[in-house]
Design a protein around this motif. Structure first.
Motif, short mmCIF file in Angstrom:
data_model
loop_
_atom_site.label_atom_id
_atom_site.label_comp_id
_atom_site.label_asym_id
_atom_site.label_seq_id
_atom_site.Cartn_x
_atom_site.Cartn_y
_atom_site.Cartn_z
N LYS A 55 47.74 60.19 71.45
CA LYS A 55 46.63 59.30 71.80
C LYS A 55 46.10 58.61 70.54
CE LYS A 55 42.02 59.38 73.85
NZ LYS A 55 41.00 60.22 74.47
N THR A 56 45.92 59.35 69.48
CA THR A 56 45.44 58.79 68.23
C THR A 56 46.41 57.74 67.70
OG1 THR A 56 44.26 60.83 67.68
CG2 THR A 56 44.71 59.33 65.86
N HIS A 59 46.25 54.58 70.01
CA HIS A 59 45.00 53.85 69.81
C HIS A 59 45.00 53.15 68.45
CE1 HIS A 59 42.38 56.07 72.99
NE2 HIS A 59 43.42 55.45 73.50
N ASP A 60 45.53 53.82 67.44
CA ASP A 60 45.61 53.22 66.11
C ASP A 60 46.50 51.98 66.15
OD1 ASP A 60 45.07 53.26 63.25
OD2 ASP A 60 47.19 53.75 63.03
N ILE A 62 47.11 50.05 68.71
CA ILE A 62 46.39 48.99 69.43
C ILE A 62 45.30 48.39 68.53
CG2 ILE A 62 44.80 48.51 71.34
CD1 ILE A 62 46.47 50.64 72.94
N ASP A 63 44.52 49.25 67.88
CA ASP A 63 43.40 48.78 67.07
C ASP A 63 43.83 47.97 65.85
OD1 ASP A 63 41.63 49.97 68.79
OD2 ASP A 63 41.31 51.74 67.53
N THR A 88 53.00 51.43 76.19
CA THR A 88 52.28 52.00 77.33
C THR A 88 53.13 52.97 78.14
OG1 THR A 88 52.80 50.10 78.74
CG2 THR A 88 50.69 50.06 77.57
#
Length: 91
Positions: A55-56, A59-60, A62-63, A88
Motif C-alpha cells: 500500500k505504501t 501510494h508513493d 501515485i503521489d 491497480t
C-alpha cells in the motif's frame, strides 16, 4: 528504467523486514509443533506487514511518479495514466 529511491523506501524496507521476521518465526513455530491458532496469528501478521508495504509503495508511486508526470508534457501524462492502470491490478 532508472533506479528511483523515494522517501518511503526505508519505511517499506522496515515493513518487509518485519514480515521477514514474522515468517522466520512462523517457520520455527511450525517446526516446534505450535498450535494452529498461534500459526494463524503469525501468518496474519505476515499478511498485514506485506499489505502495508504494498500500500505504501503504490501510494508513493501515485503521489510522486504520477503527479510529476501529469505536470509534464501530455505524452508523459498518458504514460503515467497507463502505469496507474497497470499498478491497480496489485491493489
Amino acid at each position: 528504467m532508472a533506479h528511483v529511491v523515494h522517501e518511503t523506501h526505508p519505511e517499506i524496507i522496515n515493513r518487509l523486514k518485519r514480515a521477514e521476521g514474522h515468517l522466520r518465526k512462523t517457520i520455527a513455530m511450525i517446526e516446534a509443533g505450535r498450535t494452529c491458532l498461534d500459526l494463524a496469528q503469525q501468518l496474519h501478521a505476515i499478511e498485514k506487514a506485506v499489505a502495508a508495504a504494498k500500500k505504501t509503495l503504490i501510494h508513493d508511486h501515485i503521489d510522486h511518479c504520477l503527479a510529476h508526470a501529469a505536470d509534464d508534457e501530455p505524452r508523459d501524462a498518458a504514460k503515467a495514466m497507463d502505469e496507474l492502470k497497470q499498478i491497480t491490478k496489485y491493489l
